[in-house]
Design a protein around this motif. Structure first.
Motif, PDB file in Angstrom:
ATOM      1  N   PRO A 144       7.122   1.775   4.577  1.00  0.00           N
ATOM      2  CA  PRO A 144       8.424   1.132   4.455  1.00  0.00           C
ATOM      3  C   PRO A 144       8.410  -0.389   4.432  1.00  0.00           C
ATOM      4  O   PRO A 144       9.330  -1.002   3.918  1.00  0.00           O
ATOM      5  N   ASN A 145       7.366  -1.003   4.987  1.00  0.00           N
ATOM      6  CA  ASN A 145       7.390  -2.466   5.083  1.00  0.00           C
ATOM      7  C   ASN A 145       5.977  -3.031   5.079  1.00  0.00           C
ATOM      8  O   ASN A 145       4.990  -2.302   5.182  1.00  0.00           O
ATOM      9  N   PHE A 146       5.889  -4.340   4.935  1.00  0.00           N
ATOM     10  CA  PHE A 146       4.591  -4.985   4.776  1.00  0.00           C
ATOM     11  C   PHE A 146       3.739  -4.903   6.034  1.00  0.00           C
ATOM     12  O   PHE A 146       2.508  -4.784   5.948  1.00  0.00           O
ATOM     13  N   LEU A 154      -8.876   0.245  -1.134  1.00  0.00           N
ATOM     14  CA  LEU A 154      -7.511   0.414  -0.682  1.00  0.00           C
ATOM     15  C   LEU A 154      -6.626  -0.453  -1.567  1.00  0.00           C
ATOM     16  O   LEU A 154      -6.559  -1.664  -1.411  1.00  0.00           O
ATOM     17  N   GLY A 155      -5.995   0.167  -2.545  1.00  0.00           N
ATOM     18  CA  GLY A 155      -5.107  -0.563  -3.443  1.00  0.00           C
ATOM     19  C   GLY A 155      -3.701  -0.595  -2.872  1.00  0.00           C
ATOM     20  O   GLY A 155      -3.257   0.363  -2.250  1.00  0.00           O
ATOM     21  N   VAL A 156      -3.014  -1.706  -3.048  1.00  0.00           N
ATOM     22  CA  VAL A 156      -1.662  -1.850  -2.515  1.00  0.00           C
ATOM     23  C   VAL A 156      -0.692  -2.124  -3.663  1.00  0.00           C
ATOM     24  O   VAL A 156      -0.880  -3.053  -4.437  1.00  0.00           O
ATOM     25  N   HIS A 157       0.344  -1.293  -3.755  1.00  0.00           N
ATOM     26  CA  HIS A 157       1.379  -1.432  -4.771  1.00  0.00           C
ATOM     27  C   HIS A 157       2.687  -1.834  -4.099  1.00  0.00           C
ATOM     28  O   HIS A 157       2.976  -1.390  -2.991  1.00  0.00           O
ATOM     29  N   ALA A 158       3.475  -2.632  -4.772  1.00  0.00           N
ATOM     30  CA  ALA A 158       4.798  -2.999  -4.276  1.00  0.00           C
ATOM     31  C   ALA A 158       5.826  -2.681  -5.360  1.00  0.00           C
ATOM     32  O   ALA A 158       5.537  -2.788  -6.548  1.00  0.00           O
ATOM     33  N   ALA A 209      -2.445 -11.980   2.100  1.00  0.00           N
ATOM     34  CA  ALA A 209      -2.646 -11.200   3.316  1.00  0.00           C
ATOM     35  C   ALA A 209      -3.311  -9.863   3.011  1.00  0.00           C
ATOM     36  O   ALA A 209      -4.151  -9.390   3.781  1.00  0.00           O
ATOM     37  N   VAL A 210      -2.955  -9.235   1.888  1.00  0.00           N
ATOM     38  CA  VAL A 210      -3.583  -7.975   1.492  1.00  0.00           C
ATOM     39  C   VAL A 210      -5.080  -8.183   1.276  1.00  0.00           C
ATOM     40  O   VAL A 210      -5.916  -7.405   1.739  1.00  0.00           O
ATOM     41  N   GLY A 240      -8.446  -6.842   3.548  1.00  0.00           N
ATOM     42  CA  GLY A 240      -9.455  -5.962   2.967  1.00  0.00           C
ATOM     43  C   GLY A 240      -8.901  -4.993   1.954  1.00  0.00           C
ATOM     44  O   GLY A 240      -9.573  -4.048   1.550  1.00  0.00           O
ATOM     45  N   GLY A 241      -7.676  -5.222   1.513  1.00  0.00           N
ATOM     46  CA  GLY A 241      -7.082  -4.377   0.490  1.00  0.00           C
ATOM     47  C   GLY A 241      -7.150  -5.052  -0.871  1.00  0.00           C
ATOM     48  O   GLY A 241      -7.443  -6.236  -0.977  1.00  0.00           O
TER      49      GLY A 241
END
Length: 75
Positions: A21-23, A42-46, A57-58, A62-63
Motif C-alpha cells: 500500500p505504501n512506500f 527485487l523489482g519495484v513498480h509504482a 531509496a529503492v 537493494g531493489g
C-alpha cells in the motif's frame, strides 16, 4: 500510491508479485528479503511516477526500479 514488489529468483523459479500500500512497506519488504538471503532481483513498480528520492531509496535498499510500464514514461 499503490506499489508492487516483483521477486525474480536467480534459479528461474516462479515470479512472485507482492502488492503493497505504501512506500514504507516497499522498503520493509526489500529489507526483509535481503536479510533472509533472497537470491534474485527485487523489482519495484509504482502506479504513478515516483519521486527521485523514492527511486534512489529503492536502489540503496537493494531493489531495482522497474518504472517502464505503460503510462509510466521516465522524465
Amino acid at each position: 500510491m499503490d506499489w508492487t514488489v516483483e521477486l525474480h529468483r536467480d534459479d528461474g523459479g516462479d515470479v512472485k508479485m507482492i502488492d503493497l500500500p505504501n512506500f514504507e512497506a516497499v522498503l520493509a519488504c526489500i529489507k526483509e528479503h535481503k536479510e533472509k538471503g533472497f537470491l534474485g532481483t527485487l523489482g519495484v513498480h509504482a502506479q504513478a511516477q515516483p519521486t527521485d528520492e523514492e527511486r534512489a531509496a529503492v536502489i540503496v535498499a537493494g531493489g531495482m526500479p522497474m518504472w517502464a510500464e505503460p503510462g509510466l514514461g521516465s522524465n
